[in-house]
Enzyme design. Sequence first.
Site: not given
Length: 183
Positions: A83, A100
Amino acid sequence: MNYSTIQKDFFRESGKWLSTSEIWAKCINPNLHYIYVFRKCQQYPKKSFLGMFWRMILRHHQIKYGIQIYPETQIGEGFYIGHWGFLAVNPGVVIGRNCNLSQGVSIAQTNRGKYKGTPIIGDEVWIGPNAVIVGGIKIGNNVIIAPNTYVTEDVPDYCMAMGNPCRIFSIPKGTEGYINNKV
């Protein structure tokens, strides 16, 4: 077939090998757009015309998206930003393959003490929202850093770090289910 680092990064998002035009079309996504420009900066010498051009573009995107990862940062293939939003990584940090990062993550340097330096992060590490990792520590492979965790010590392979102060738990399956479309 020999795929580029950019193709491997974008594979993490879709699970599909994309052509250059398909990659560019996906750059509507701020996370992927930042990764694209970041990797372009790493392709060219800093003082070359294209190196300076891509660094100017990266600087614009750092401000626009609130992501501050410098081209000097060593990041393995299959990098994924979950995000967009504030994200800061010190240029001395080393991050492995298939990692990630979520919004609000800070990976920073410590200038004194036992853990002076910058973190080294292994392969297949999932770092949750608002996690902070500081100092010359080593994060192993297949590690989960839970959201809102403050990490100031080494984390072994196949573990989860959570909380503040950080507690470390062994997890036999590591990041299985957290890291998709590995390259």
